[in-house]
Design a protein around this motif. Sequence first.
Motif, PDB file in Angstrom:
ATOM      1  N   ARG A 134       0.846  -1.186   0.000  1.00 22.20           N
ATOM      2  CA  ARG A 134       0.000   0.000   0.000  1.00 22.20           C
ATOM      3  C   ARG A 134       0.888   1.246   0.000  1.00 22.20           C
ATOM      4  NH1 ARG A 134      -1.714  -2.331   4.523  1.00 22.20           N
ATOM      5  NH2 ARG A 134      -1.188  -0.414   5.667  1.00 22.20           N
ATOM      6  N   PRO A 135       0.464   2.332  -0.633  1.00 20.84           N
ATOM      7  CA  PRO A 135       1.299   3.526  -0.667  1.00 20.84           C
ATOM      8  C   PRO A 135       1.783   3.941   0.720  1.00 20.84           C
ATOM      9  CG  PRO A 135      -0.566   3.808  -2.140  1.00 20.84           C
ATOM     10  CD  PRO A 135      -0.788   2.516  -1.406  1.00 20.84           C
ATOM     11  N   GLU A 140       6.848  -0.111   7.187  1.00 13.99           N
ATOM     12  CA  GLU A 140       6.189  -1.009   8.129  1.00 13.99           C
ATOM     13  C   GLU A 140       6.394  -2.467   7.724  1.00 13.99           C
ATOM     14  OE1 GLU A 140       2.097  -0.086   8.607  1.00 13.99           O
ATOM     15  OE2 GLU A 140       2.437   2.050   8.961  1.00 13.99           O
ATOM     16  N   TYR A 141       6.240  -2.731   6.436  1.00 13.36           N
ATOM     17  CA  TYR A 141       6.408  -4.099   5.953  1.00 13.36           C
ATOM     18  C   TYR A 141       7.826  -4.612   6.220  1.00 13.36           C
ATOM     19  CZ  TYR A 141       6.969  -8.012   2.757  1.00 13.36           C
ATOM     20  OH  TYR A 141       7.253  -9.248   2.232  1.00 13.36           O
ATOM     21  N   THR A 171       5.348   2.347  -3.457  1.00 11.91           N
ATOM     22  CA  THR A 171       4.557   1.116  -3.393  1.00 11.91           C
ATOM     23  C   THR A 171       5.400  -0.138  -3.642  1.00 11.91           C
ATOM     24  OG1 THR A 171       3.991   1.304  -5.755  1.00 11.91           O
ATOM     25  CG2 THR A 171       2.441   2.265  -4.165  1.00 11.91           C
ATOM     26  N   GLU A 172       6.726  -0.053  -3.510  1.00 12.77           N
ATOM     27  CA  GLU A 172       7.566  -1.192  -3.900  1.00 12.77           C
ATOM     28  C   GLU A 172       8.606  -1.492  -2.829  1.00 12.77           C
ATOM     29  OE1 GLU A 172       9.064  -2.341  -8.187  1.00 12.77           O
ATOM     30  OE2 GLU A 172      10.354  -0.785  -7.322  1.00 12.77           O
ATOM     31  N   THR A 200      -0.951  -8.183   5.103  1.00 12.80           N
ATOM     32  CA  THR A 200      -1.290  -7.052   5.963  1.00 12.80           C
ATOM     33  C   THR A 200      -0.868  -5.733   5.312  1.00 12.80           C
ATOM     34  OG1 THR A 200      -0.954  -8.429   7.924  1.00 12.80           O
ATOM     35  CG2 THR A 200      -0.978  -6.045   8.264  1.00 12.80           C
ATOM     36  N   TRP A 201       0.247  -5.776   4.561  1.00 16.43           N
ATOM     37  CA  TRP A 201       0.792  -4.577   3.929  1.00 16.43           C
ATOM     38  C   TRP A 201       0.805  -4.654   2.403  1.00 16.43           C
ATOM     39  CZ3 TRP A 201       3.138  -7.389   7.820  1.00 16.43           C
ATOM     40  CH2 TRP A 201       3.122  -6.795   9.096  1.00 16.43           C
ATOM     41  N   CYS A 202       0.875  -5.861   1.860  1.00 15.70           N
ATOM     42  CA  CYS A 202       1.104  -6.038   0.426  1.00 15.70           C
ATOM     43  C   CYS A 202      -0.200  -6.079  -0.361  1.00 15.70           C
ATOM     44  CB  CYS A 202       1.881  -7.330   0.163  1.00 15.70           C
ATOM     45  SG  CYS A 202       3.596  -7.279   0.708  1.00 15.70           S
ATOM     46  N   THR A 203      -0.179  -5.479  -1.535  1.00 10.83           N
ATOM     47  CA  THR A 203      -1.276  -5.625  -2.485  1.00 10.83           C
ATOM     48  C   THR A 203      -0.943  -6.681  -3.536  1.00 10.83           C
ATOM     49  OG1 THR A 203      -0.364  -3.807  -3.810  1.00 10.83           O
ATOM     50  CG2 THR A 203      -2.043  -3.248  -2.188  1.00 10.83           C
ATOM     51  N   ARG A 204       0.347  -6.871  -3.783  1.00 17.63           N
ATOM     52  CA  ARG A 204       0.836  -7.969  -4.636  1.00 17.63           C
ATOM     53  C   ARG A 204       2.136  -8.460  -4.026  1.00 17.63           C
ATOM     54  NH1 ARG A 204      -0.538  -4.715  -9.579  1.00 17.63           N
ATOM     55  NH2 ARG A 204      -2.441  -5.616 -10.415  1.00 17.63           N
ATOM     56  N   TRP A 205       2.267  -9.765  -3.915  1.00 17.99           N
ATOM     57  CA  TRP A 205       3.428 -10.367  -3.254  1.00 17.99           C
ATOM     58  C   TRP A 205       4.034 -11.399  -4.197  1.00 17.99           C
ATOM     59  CZ3 TRP A 205       4.954 -15.229  -1.649  1.00 17.99           C
ATOM     60  CH2 TRP A 205       5.947 -15.286  -0.680  1.00 17.99           C
ATOM     61  N   ARG A 206       5.344 -11.269  -4.453  1.00 17.56           N
ATOM     62  CA  ARG A 206       5.966 -12.159  -5.442  1.00 17.56           C
ATOM     63  C   ARG A 206       7.407 -12.460  -5.082  1.00 17.56           C
ATOM     64  NH1 ARG A 206       9.191 -11.673 -10.073  1.00 17.56           N
ATOM     65  NH2 ARG A 206       9.314  -9.409  -9.962  1.00 17.56           N
ATOM     66  N   GLU A 207       7.786 -13.730  -5.170  1.00 19.98           N
ATOM     67  CA  GLU A 207       9.175 -14.148  -5.014  1.00 19.98           C
ATOM     68  C   GLU A 207       9.602 -14.955  -6.233  1.00 19.98           C
ATOM     69  OE1 GLU A 207       9.795 -14.565  -0.185  1.00 19.98           O
ATOM     70  OE2 GLU A 207       9.513 -16.375  -1.393  1.00 19.98           O
TER      71      GLU A 207
END
Length: 223
Positions: A134-135, A140-141, A171-172, A200-207
């Motif tokens: 999130r912007p 925090e993340y 946002t990254e 909780t913080w991510c809108t898109r999560w990628r590994e």
Amino acid sequence: MAEPLFLHEVIDVVGRGGPAYMAHTVAFDTGAAAGRGLELLGTWEVVGTTGRWPQVVNVWELDGWDGWVRLAQRTNVDKAANTELAEWWDEAYQRRTGGFDRLLRGAPGCPTRAQLAETRVRGTWFVHELSEVRPGAGAEYLAATLEQRAPSMAERGIALVGLYDSVLRDTEVCTIWAADLESHTGLLRDGDPWPATARTWCTRWREELMTPGVGSLLAAEAA
């Protein structure tokens, strides 16, 4: 201590040119990179079954904001006069078609290149995360990653390499971890609980996964 800054590069390489491009990068770190305000922290080839291929990822540690000024001046403002770099670029373009760069800021607790060298963090299998938050939620993340995820990863023998927030985007985030195939596969097999927390913080999560370039700082010999 100066604010830790890093340059993150994603390079689209030609065919099977990943190892040659990484070797070219390692050689550049001890040659034309001198005096440019940056040192190579790591160079990796993306594991094709987990991300875009063929692709290489580089991370450079900048000498603070003064290093950023030297880098920007020599590689952009005065690019036409930088013949040494032009020669390196001409050779590099034989192995790449383009890429995408990010200026990153090390979050509190992010290891520096010197700390990684001192503690001898090494790996044969690296976890590379580029996620959207999130912007404004990046700090925090990353704080939660350091407090909650890093200890559980360390119990599995997976070491934190990078903990980065994007400077020019809000946002990254980016994290990098040093592992081996067995330890990371064990994490996946057992069910990694982190993605649920990350939402909780991510809108898109990628590994994606990566293997290190021979001779680079964080590379361990494969068993």
